[in-house]
Design an enzyme around this catalytic site. Structure first.
Site, PDB file in Angstrom:
ATOM      1  N   ALA A   1     -16.750  19.408  32.945  1.00 26.97           N
ATOM      2  CA  ALA A   1     -17.198  19.681  34.306  1.00 26.97           C
ATOM      3  C   ALA A   1     -16.146  20.573  34.963  1.00 26.97           C
ATOM      4  O   ALA A   1     -15.003  20.637  34.508  1.00 26.97           O
ATOM      5  CB  ALA A   1     -17.329  18.368  35.071  1.00 26.97           C
TER       6      ALA A   1
ATOM      7  N   GLY B   1     -17.776  16.855  30.019  1.00 25.78           N
ATOM      8  CA  GLY B   1     -19.155  17.252  30.274  1.00 25.78           C
ATOM      9  C   GLY B   1     -19.668  18.236  29.221  1.00 25.78           C
ATOM     10  O   GLY B   1     -20.872  18.287  28.952  1.00 25.78           O
TER      11      GLY B   1
ATOM     12  N   GLU C   1     -20.756  16.167  26.494  1.00 26.72           N
ATOM     13  CA  GLU C   1     -21.942  15.430  26.944  1.00 26.72           C
ATOM     14  C   GLU C   1     -23.194  16.315  26.924  1.00 26.72           C
ATOM     15  O   GLU C   1     -24.294  15.838  26.684  1.00 26.72           O
ATOM     16  CB  GLU C   1     -21.693  14.850  28.345  1.00 26.72           C
ATOM     17  CG  GLU C   1     -20.638  13.743  28.307  1.00 26.72           C
ATOM     18  CD  GLU C   1     -20.278  13.231  29.692  1.00 26.72           C
ATOM     19  OE1 GLU C   1     -19.671  14.013  30.453  1.00 26.72           O
ATOM     20  OE2 GLU C   1     -20.614  12.083  30.003  1.00 26.72           O
TER      21      GLU C   1
ATOM     22  N   GLU D   1     -11.890  12.446  29.920  1.00 24.90           N
ATOM     23  CA  GLU D   1     -11.978  12.047  31.332  1.00 24.90           C
ATOM     24  C   GLU D   1     -10.947  11.002  31.701  1.00 24.90           C
ATOM     25  O   GLU D   1     -10.440  10.974  32.825  1.00 24.90           O
ATOM     26  CB  GLU D   1     -13.385  11.524  31.642  1.00 24.90           C
ATOM     27  CG  GLU D   1     -14.454  12.595  31.797  1.00 24.90           C
ATOM     28  CD  GLU D   1     -15.071  13.017  30.475  1.00 24.90           C
ATOM     29  OE1 GLU D   1     -14.500  12.706  29.400  1.00 24.90           O
ATOM     30  OE2 GLU D   1     -16.128  13.677  30.508  1.00 24.90           O
TER      31      GLU D   1
END
Ligand code: 3HC
Ligand code: NAI
Length: 691
Positions: A65, A104, A107, A127
């Site tokens: 992210a 992310g 993911e 994370e």
């Protein structure tokens, strides 16, 4: 090619549509990337493609992210919207991965139906290092692919795995030689063979290994390393949810815990710290395009505690090292320690047996400093003695080739004085490694008055090559880290005279999150470092301790007594008596010292010293001081570091207490640093301050 957003385009190659992301530097999932991905997959389907490949330009697949967007109002489609479009896509979606698929990014890849990768690719959910957990289904999908135990270890360590390992665990379907053509060939085969649209969310078979016993033993295994941190435990709870709940309920649990971490103080501190570490590598007055020297061979003088560890950093990075000692026995000893360290790593499985030999073969031992004639950088790590260092640098000056960087590992001495004995002070720099030098991440790079930009830029870049976090500091006694440590030590010693016990002082720091307190640390290092019986005058607690045969852990007696077998420590009443009697002899009245006072005096004194260091320009930014303390001294990163922590308490409150302790003691290190006073008055933050 169709450009969809500023960072995503779609290209067609036969039946296969390539959705191409180009969002430098690390292809983070900024809102325009999310929008482009979503539109790209939809467009591919609309245009009649038979498969979609998601691929990235630049140095890496999506690395996560966009952390800079955290805390801002959501914009564009969410990550989950994009994932749903990929996962439910009616044609096969293939993620083509190079560089690092992180957070992310991984993911997203977990929502493709297949994953192909080049051999050098890495996969991870880091994370936890930001005080978070994977918030886009990673906690529910990863264990379904790699199994519960592997997912737990990847998520709580944040460490990535390589492509081969990922393939073994089923995370990668094919390792390809060339990314684009390999992905195209894979996609063509998926189409022609009618491979199923495999959704990870539907796979449950690997969850069966997640027994309560597995979770219990996993938690016990990480307890020591993760003490004080919230995020690792929350990651574990999410994997438990994956095992015990439906996929949808597991996602809901993940969301709930993610939001709690995201809005909490630990993640805020760790995210601040992520950027602090990256800022530290930039030097305001040394342009980024400054030409750098090529460092292909390094010389290390001294194969003692530090020299051996320093050499290992370069060997690990594949850089040959010539290590020089003054006598054969010391050289043999140093080499044996290096080999033993490598063999221990091989036994633990972190490197292979072949790596041990490769690294040892890069090391050339010698007793002759003339062997430094062809090195590109020499690092001196002999005793902390200015006269000795001056003699040796004059010799380096005569032996080493022009442009060779001449570095000293001194922990406190003046680099300018060392440089002054050479004809090339512009080539002299401090490289202050921390013990054990092969393990500790911090490198204080000490800039002398005449150190050139090229030498600074080269050393900062080299630090990254050898996997260190470098902070550029100026010359003063103890530089940034040790100078602050000296002040903390003064306060610790003073407080035990006033009535606190060494065990109390240590406990307060341990509870704050440090791995150990100052007295346990002294015992570990050895109380007799720098102490000589002949010159000892019973004028400090440490001298008294050494005089009474207390040398620390090495002889089982220091501030604590140590069990010969288990090394377990217990406070020693004899030490308390020794301290009490010494205090009496000094006319110091003992009293009860509260834990709060212990904490404030240990840490606020450091904050005041840190502000003085900043004001003098010894550190270039407040955040650099945090990087020094987190990486070099075990300051708990979930409080951000001393400067960030001071801001979080409120500088006005810190200033009030500093003034209070100054009034009580009159000690010069409590005299309020003008910078701190100014920041407190203006409401600015210490973490953002510059000299
Ligand atoms: N968001 C925004 N910026 C990022 C970023 C991210 N995720 N990752 C890196 N950057 C920036 C850095 O700040 C740096 O910027 P700068 O040049 O202006 O200082 C630049 O990219 C390059 O970074 P590095 O200097 O770290 O480059 P390296 O090549 O050494 O390392 C990396 C590359 C391994 C990708 C490393 O940057 C990294 O580990 N990044 C963080 C990865 C991460 O934590 N991802 C998870 C994010 S959280 C998430 O995804 C939540 C989700 O679960 C919902
Ligand atoms: P050490 O005593 O373990 O090793 C010093 C080595 O240098 C010895 O092996 C000695 O034989 C060798 N040596 C001495 N004179 C020499 C000469 N003329 N030529 C070649 N070799 C010579 O010392 P340590 O702890 O490794 O410290 C080295 C330097 O690193 C010091 O300046 C110290 O202040 C600094 N330092 C030490 C840290 C620590 O925790 N030990 C941490 C950071 C810096």
């Amino acid at each position: 090619m169709t450009t969809l957003t500023e960072s995503v385009s779609v290209e067609r190659d036969g039946d296969v549509a390539f959705v191409v992301i180009d969002n430098p530097p690390v292809n983070a999932l900024s809102f325009h990337v999310r929008q482009g991905l979503l539109d790209g997959v939809n467009q591919a389907v609309g245009d009649g493609a038979k498969a979609v490949v998601v691929i990235c330009e630049g140095r890496t697949f999506i690395a996560g992210a966009d952390i800079t967007e955290f805390g801002s109002p959501p914009k564009g489609p969410s990550l989950q919207d994009v994932q749903a479009v990929m996962e439910d896509c009616p044609i096969p979606v293939i993620a083509a991965i190079h560089g690092t698929a992180l957070g992310g990014g991984l993911e997203i890849a977990l929502c493709a139906h297949y994953r192909v990768a080049v051999d050098s690719a890495k996969f991870g959910l880091p994370e936890v290092k930001l005080g978070l957990l994977p918030g886009a289904g990673g906690t529910q999908r990863l264990p379904r692919v790699v199994g519960v135990a592997k997912a737990l270890s990847m998520m709580t360590s944040g460490q990535p795995i390589g492509a081969q390992e990922a393939a073994e665990y089923g995370l990668v379907d094919e390792v390809v030689d060339t990314l684009r053509s390999g992905a195209l060939s894979f996609a063509d085969r998926a189409v022609s063979n009618g491979w199923p649209l495999s959704r990870i969310r539907d796979r449950n078979e690997k969850l069966a290994e997640g027994t309560p016993e597995l979770f219990e033993s996993f938690r016990a295994g990480i307890a020591r390393k993760t003490r004080g941190f919230l995020a690792p435990e929350y990651n574990v709870q999410c994997v438990e949810a994956a095992v015990n709940l439906s996929f949808e309920d597991g996602l809901a649990r993940e969301r709930e815990l993610f939001m709690e971490l995201m809005t909490g103080p630990q993640s805020a501190a760790q995210r601040y710290y992520f950027f602090a570490e990256r800022a530290a590598n930039k030097v305001a007055d040394v342009p980024r395009d400054t030409p750098k020297l090529s460092i292909e061979r390094v010389g290390v003088l001294g194969a003692g505690t530090m020299g051996g560890g320093i050499a290992m950093n370069f060997l690990n990075a594949g850089i040959p090292v010539t290590i020089v000692e003054r006598e054969q026995a010391a050289l043999d000893r140093g080499l044996a320690v290096i080999r033993k360290n490598y063999e221990r790593s091989a036994k633990r499985g972190s490197i292979s047996a072949a790596d041990v030999e490769t690294r040892m073969n890069l090391l050339t031992p010698s007793l002759d400093k003339n062997d430094f004639a062809d090195v590109d950088m020499v690092i001196e790590a002999v005793f902390e003695d200015m006269d000795l260092k001056k003699t040796l640098f004059a010799e380096f000056d005569a032996i080493c080739k022009p442009n060779c960087i001449l570095a000293s590992n001194t922990s406190a001495l003046d680099i300018n004085v060392i440089a002054s004995v050479t004809s090339r002070p512009q080539s002299v720099i401090g490289t202050h490694f921390f013990s054990p030098a092969n393990v500790m991440k911090l490198l204080e790079v000490v800039r002398g008055d005449e150190t050139s930009d090229t030498v600074i830029a080269t050393t900062m870049a080299l630090a990254k090559t050898i996997n260190k976090v470098a902070v550029l500091v100026g010359v003063c006694h103890g530089f940034v880290g040790n100078r602050m440590l000296f002040v903390r030590r003064l306060e610790a010693n003073q407080m035990v005279l006033e009535g606190a016990t060494p065990a109390q002082v240590d406990r307060v720091l341990y509870d704050f999150g440090f791995p150990m307190g100052p007295f346990a640390m002294s015992d570990l290092a050895g109380l007799d470092i720098g102490w000589k019986a002949e010159t000892s005058t019973s004028s400090s607690i440490r001298e008294l301790m050494c005089e009474s045969g207390r040398r620390g852990q090495k002889n089982g007696r220091g501030y604590y007594t140590y069990d010969a077998e288990t090394r377990a420590s217990t406070p020693d009443p004899e030490v308390e008596t020794l301290i009490r009697e010494f205090a009496q002899s000094q006319g110091i009245e003992q009293r009860e010292v509260s834990d709060q006072e212990v904490l404030e005096r240990l840490l606020y004194s450091m904050i005041n010293e840190g502000a003085a260091i900043l004001q003098e320009g010894i550190a270039a930014r407040g955040s650099d001081i945090d990087v020094v303390w987190v990486n070099g001294y075990g300051w708990p990163v979930y409080t951000g570091g001393p400067m960030y922590w001071a801001d979080s308490i409120g500088l006005d409150k810190v200033v009030e207490q500093i003034n209070h302790y100054y009034q009580n003691s009159g000690a010069s290190h409590w005299k309020l640093a003008p910078l701190l006073s100014r920041l407190a008055a203006s409401g600015e933050k210490l973490q953002n301050a510059v000299p």
